[in-house]
Design a protein around this motif. Sequence first.
Motif, PDB file in Angstrom:
ATOM      1  N   GLY A 162       0.825  -1.205   0.000  1.00 43.28           N
ATOM      2  CA  GLY A 162       0.000   0.000   0.000  1.00 43.28           C
ATOM      3  C   GLY A 162       0.856   1.249   0.000  1.00 43.28           C
ATOM      4  N   GLY A 163       0.715   2.076  -1.042  1.00 39.41           N
ATOM      5  CA  GLY A 163       1.547   3.262  -1.184  1.00 39.41           C
ATOM      6  C   GLY A 163       0.808   4.555  -0.975  1.00 39.41           C
ATOM      7  N   GLY A 164      -0.136   4.579  -0.018  1.00 41.60           N
ATOM      8  CA  GLY A 164      -0.720   5.844   0.403  1.00 41.60           C
ATOM      9  C   GLY A 164       0.248   6.563   1.332  1.00 41.60           C
ATOM     10  N   PRO A 165      -0.180   7.673   1.952  1.00 45.76           N
ATOM     11  CA  PRO A 165       0.737   8.420   2.819  1.00 45.76           C
ATOM     12  C   PRO A 165       1.354   7.596   3.940  1.00 45.76           C
ATOM     13  CG  PRO A 165      -1.154   9.780   2.286  1.00 45.76           C
ATOM     14  CD  PRO A 165      -1.447   8.408   1.733  1.00 45.76           C
ATOM     15  N   VAL A 166       0.565   6.762   4.618  1.00 47.55           N
ATOM     16  CA  VAL A 166       1.120   5.981   5.733  1.00 47.55           C
ATOM     17  C   VAL A 166       2.066   4.905   5.222  1.00 47.55           C
ATOM     18  CG1 VAL A 166       0.543   4.425   7.635  1.00 47.55           C
ATOM     19  CG2 VAL A 166      -0.818   6.491   7.257  1.00 47.55           C
ATOM     20  N   GLY A 167       1.723   4.258   4.113  1.00 43.36           N
ATOM     21  CA  GLY A 167       2.613   3.254   3.546  1.00 43.36           C
ATOM     22  C   GLY A 167       3.926   3.854   3.080  1.00 43.36           C
ATOM     23  N   LEU A 168       3.865   4.995   2.411  1.00 43.57           N
ATOM     24  CA  LEU A 168       5.093   5.656   1.971  1.00 43.57           C
ATOM     25  C   LEU A 168       5.938   6.067   3.172  1.00 43.57           C
ATOM     26  CD1 LEU A 168       3.741   7.890  -0.935  1.00 43.57           C
ATOM     27  CD2 LEU A 168       5.127   5.817  -1.150  1.00 43.57           C
ATOM     28  N   ALA A 169       5.281   6.594   4.206  1.00 45.66           N
ATOM     29  CA  ALA A 169       6.021   6.981   5.411  1.00 45.66           C
ATOM     30  C   ALA A 169       6.676   5.766   6.059  1.00 45.66           C
ATOM     31  CB  ALA A 169       5.091   7.675   6.399  1.00 45.66           C
ATOM     32  N   ALA A 170       5.986   4.630   6.084  1.00 45.10           N
ATOM     33  CA  ALA A 170       6.567   3.416   6.662  1.00 45.10           C
ATOM     34  C   ALA A 170       7.799   2.984   5.882  1.00 45.10           C
ATOM     35  CB  ALA A 170       5.527   2.297   6.688  1.00 45.10           C
ATOM     36  N   GLY A 171       7.729   3.046   4.551  1.00 42.71           N
ATOM     37  CA  GLY A 171       8.888   2.704   3.737  1.00 42.71           C
ATOM     38  C   GLY A 171      10.049   3.643   3.988  1.00 42.71           C
ATOM     39  N   LEU A 172       9.744   4.929   4.122  1.00 42.71           N
ATOM     40  CA  LEU A 172      10.785   5.924   4.387  1.00 42.71           C
ATOM     41  C   LEU A 172      11.404   5.704   5.767  1.00 42.71           C
ATOM     42  CD1 LEU A 172      12.223   8.453   3.368  1.00 42.71           C
ATOM     43  CD2 LEU A 172      10.316   9.814   4.260  1.00 42.71           C
ATOM     44  N   MET A 173      10.560   5.415   6.772  1.00 46.60           N
ATOM     45  CA  MET A 173      11.078   5.159   8.123  1.00 46.60           C
ATOM     46  C   MET A 173      11.971   3.923   8.139  1.00 46.60           C
ATOM     47  SD  MET A 173       7.645   5.847  10.381  1.00 46.60           S
ATOM     48  CE  MET A 173       6.811   7.435  10.406  1.00 46.60           C
ATOM     49  N   ALA A 174      11.562   2.877   7.405  1.00 44.75           N
ATOM     50  CA  ALA A 174      12.374   1.667   7.356  1.00 44.75           C
ATOM     51  C   ALA A 174      13.743   1.967   6.744  1.00 44.75           C
ATOM     52  CB  ALA A 174      11.651   0.584   6.566  1.00 44.75           C
ATOM     53  N   ALA A 175      13.754   2.739   5.656  1.00 47.41           N
ATOM     54  CA  ALA A 175      15.018   3.090   5.018  1.00 47.41           C
ATOM     55  C   ALA A 175      15.887   3.927   5.949  1.00 47.41           C
ATOM     56  CB  ALA A 175      14.749   3.844   3.719  1.00 47.41           C
ATOM     57  N   ARG A 176      15.275   4.858   6.675  1.00 49.93           N
ATOM     58  CA  ARG A 176      16.040   5.704   7.595  1.00 49.93           C
ATOM     59  C   ARG A 176      16.604   4.896   8.769  1.00 49.93           C
ATOM     60  NH1 ARG A 176      13.913  11.056   6.834  1.00 49.93           N
ATOM     61  NH2 ARG A 176      14.129  11.411   4.588  1.00 49.93           N
ATOM     62  N   SER A 177      15.980   3.752   9.059  1.00 45.40           N
ATOM     63  CA  SER A 177      16.473   2.913  10.158  1.00 45.40           C
ATOM     64  C   SER A 177      17.543   1.930   9.691  1.00 45.40           C
ATOM     65  CB  SER A 177      15.315   2.143  10.803  1.00 45.40           C
ATOM     66  OG  SER A 177      14.855   1.115   9.947  1.00 45.40           O
ATOM     67  N   GLY A 178      17.927   2.011   8.403  1.00 44.56           N
ATOM     68  CA  GLY A 178      18.967   1.143   7.878  1.00 44.56           C
ATOM     69  C   GLY A 178      18.466  -0.127   7.245  1.00 44.56           C
ATOM     70  N   ARG A 179      17.145  -0.253   7.068  1.00 42.04           N
ATOM     71  CA  ARG A 179      16.573  -1.437   6.431  1.00 42.04           C
ATOM     72  C   ARG A 179      16.287  -1.145   4.959  1.00 42.04           C
ATOM     73  NH1 ARG A 179      18.225  -2.360  11.295  1.00 42.04           N
ATOM     74  NH2 ARG A 179      17.586  -4.375  12.103  1.00 42.04           N
ATOM     75  N   SER A 180      16.459  -2.134   4.121  1.00 43.07           N
ATOM     76  CA  SER A 180      16.040  -1.976   2.726  1.00 43.07           C
ATOM     77  C   SER A 180      14.528  -2.127   2.667  1.00 43.07           C
ATOM     78  CB  SER A 180      16.719  -3.018   1.838  1.00 43.07           C
ATOM     79  OG  SER A 180      16.391  -4.335   2.261  1.00 43.07           O
ATOM     80  N   ALA A 181      13.888  -1.311   1.840  1.00 41.19           N
ATOM     81  CA  ALA A 181      12.422  -1.285   1.804  1.00 41.19           C
ATOM     82  C   ALA A 181      11.937  -1.213   0.363  1.00 41.19           C
ATOM     83  CB  ALA A 181      11.889  -0.097   2.601  1.00 41.19           C
ATOM     84  N   VAL A 182      10.816  -1.871   0.116  1.00 46.68           N
ATOM     85  CA  VAL A 182      10.122  -1.831  -1.163  1.00 46.68           C
ATOM     86  C   VAL A 182       8.649  -1.601  -0.871  1.00 46.68           C
ATOM     87  CG1 VAL A 182       9.395  -3.178  -3.179  1.00 46.68           C
ATOM     88  CG2 VAL A 182      11.756  -3.329  -2.371  1.00 46.68           C
TER      89      VAL A 182
ATOM     90  N   ALA B 171      10.011   0.335  14.477  1.00 44.26           N
ATOM     91  CA  ALA B 171      10.838   0.149  15.673  1.00 44.26           C
ATOM     92  C   ALA B 171      10.829  -1.310  16.121  1.00 44.26           C
ATOM     93  CB  ALA B 171      10.335   1.056  16.800  1.00 44.26           C
ATOM     94  N   ALA B 172       9.668  -1.954  16.071  1.00 40.68           N
ATOM     95  CA  ALA B 172       9.585  -3.360  16.481  1.00 40.68           C
ATOM     96  C   ALA B 172      10.372  -4.255  15.528  1.00 40.68           C
ATOM     97  CB  ALA B 172       8.122  -3.800  16.536  1.00 40.68           C
ATOM     98  N   ILE B 173      10.280  -3.968  14.224  1.00 39.10           N
ATOM     99  CA  ILE B 173      11.040  -4.752  13.242  1.00 39.10           C
ATOM    100  C   ILE B 173      12.539  -4.545  13.442  1.00 39.10           C
ATOM    101  CG2 ILE B 173      11.580  -4.891  10.772  1.00 39.10           C
ATOM    102  CD1 ILE B 173       8.569  -4.354  10.250  1.00 39.10           C
ATOM    103  N   THR B 174      12.940  -3.296  13.639  1.00 41.02           N
ATOM    104  CA  THR B 174      14.354  -2.979  13.817  1.00 41.02           C
ATOM    105  C   THR B 174      14.921  -3.679  15.049  1.00 41.02           C
ATOM    106  OG1 THR B 174      14.022  -0.830  12.761  1.00 41.02           O
ATOM    107  CG2 THR B 174      15.998  -1.087  14.102  1.00 41.02           C
ATOM    108  N   ALA B 175      14.104  -3.808  16.089  1.00 40.32           N
ATOM    109  CA  ALA B 175      14.542  -4.481  17.310  1.00 40.32           C
ATOM    110  C   ALA B 175      14.536  -5.997  17.177  1.00 40.32           C
ATOM    111  CB  ALA B 175      13.654  -4.060  18.481  1.00 40.32           C
ATOM    112  N   GLY B 176      14.024  -6.508  16.043  1.00 42.58           N
ATOM    113  CA  GLY B 176      13.953  -7.953  15.852  1.00 42.58           C
ATOM    114  C   GLY B 176      12.839  -8.611  16.636  1.00 42.58           C
ATOM    115  N   ARG B 177      11.847  -7.806  17.065  1.00 43.70           N
ATOM    116  CA  ARG B 177      10.734  -8.328  17.849  1.00 43.70           C
ATOM    117  C   ARG B 177       9.420  -7.794  17.294  1.00 43.70           C
ATOM    118  NH1 ARG B 177      11.515 -10.747  22.496  1.00 43.70           N
ATOM    119  NH2 ARG B 177       9.524  -9.990  23.288  1.00 43.70           N
ATOM    120  N   PRO B 178       8.995  -8.284  16.123  1.00 42.48           N
ATOM    121  CA  PRO B 178       7.763  -7.759  15.533  1.00 42.48           C
ATOM    122  C   PRO B 178       6.542  -7.932  16.435  1.00 42.48           C
ATOM    123  CG  PRO B 178       8.462  -9.774  14.421  1.00 42.48           C
ATOM    124  CD  PRO B 178       9.596  -9.334  15.290  1.00 42.48           C
ATOM    125  N   GLU B 179       6.586  -8.953  17.303  1.00 37.80           N
ATOM    126  CA  GLU B 179       5.462  -9.173  18.207  1.00 37.80           C
ATOM    127  C   GLU B 179       5.259  -8.012  19.169  1.00 37.80           C
ATOM    128  OE1 GLU B 179       9.097 -11.165  20.064  1.00 37.80           O
ATOM    129  OE2 GLU B 179       8.208 -10.937  18.058  1.00 37.80           O
TER     130      GLU B 179
END
Length: 354
Positions: free
Chosen positions: A10-30, A291-299
């Motif tokens: 989903g590439g609405g505003p929240v989806g785009l922001a999530a992708g941008l946040m993931a990239a800023r946290s050092g994760r590759s995002a699509v 943040a949860a993904i970056t910490a390795g604890r999606p739960e």
Amino acid sequence: MHDADVLVVGGGPVGLAAGLMAARSGRSAVVLEPRDGPIDKACGEGLMPGAVAALGRLGVDPSGVPLTGIRYLAGSRTAQADFRDGPGRGVRRTTLHAALRAAVDAAGVAVLPLAADELSQTEDGVRVTTREPGRRPGPVVTARHVIAADGLHSPTRRALGLDATATGPARYGLRRHHLLAPWSDHVEVHWGPDAEAYVTPVAPDLVGVALLSRRRAGYDVLLAGFPALRARLDAADRPPTDVRGAGPLRQRARRRVQGRVLLVGDASGYVDALTGEGIALGLAQAAEAVAAITAGRPEDYERGWRRASWRYTVLTEGLVRATRPAWARRAVVPAARAVPGVFAGAVHELGRVR
């Protein structure tokens, strides 16, 4: 090997922001989004101060009109309060989307013109089959985690069996733009017997009007319940834009995490648009998910989602329930005038920057 650490559906505003946040946290995002260009939808288009601040932290600064507070109206009676933590902003949905897309492109996050079709999970990732526009089969995309930001009626939420029955009367929203200069720097909420009209300035020559109601009626039918507002809008020297609709607004999810898939924004559940916090809430949820993904604890996102959402849920649920009876709706503006400190406190909470 996976195609990305984080796949956003989903590439609405929240989806785009999530992708941008993931990239800023050092994760590759699509990001997967089959629709082309800035995406429009029925939306009040008023960013609360918290949303403006959250976008600023991402380096996103969409053009718009400053909003200094909220004004309630019922006939000739009014109640008004200003935000304490700085102004909000009236922003066209398409303008917001274009600003976020530019930031995503600059960050090197790929946005693929594909829709997610089926998801399957393994111990170390998620496999997503896709389809191209026109329903032609697309490539398989794999990722360590998936963030689903695919809207109010989220296909991902449904496919995972996370839909829950929403209780209470259904409400629907309609939005239209009127080409005339804004007459206020506040979001105006006009209270009618069975509907609200939200007037938001979004450009020097444009106001957006969103109508919320339990009635499934046309825009002009609902607007007729606000004769003074309709007269002002009829004075525009150019015709209004097309009407867009959404609903039923209330949606529930049994939970927000299933394995490596996390639901954010409207896909994670929605109460109502009454308080205008949709974008601010979605951005906060996206931040908790990353943040949860970056910490390795999606739960841990389930707890993070509740932390980001509890205030919105309490305020919005309480106001929706309190204003269901016609007599209560008639009392909203007189009550706000009678206890201005309480009204100002509520507006401060809506506009609080966190």
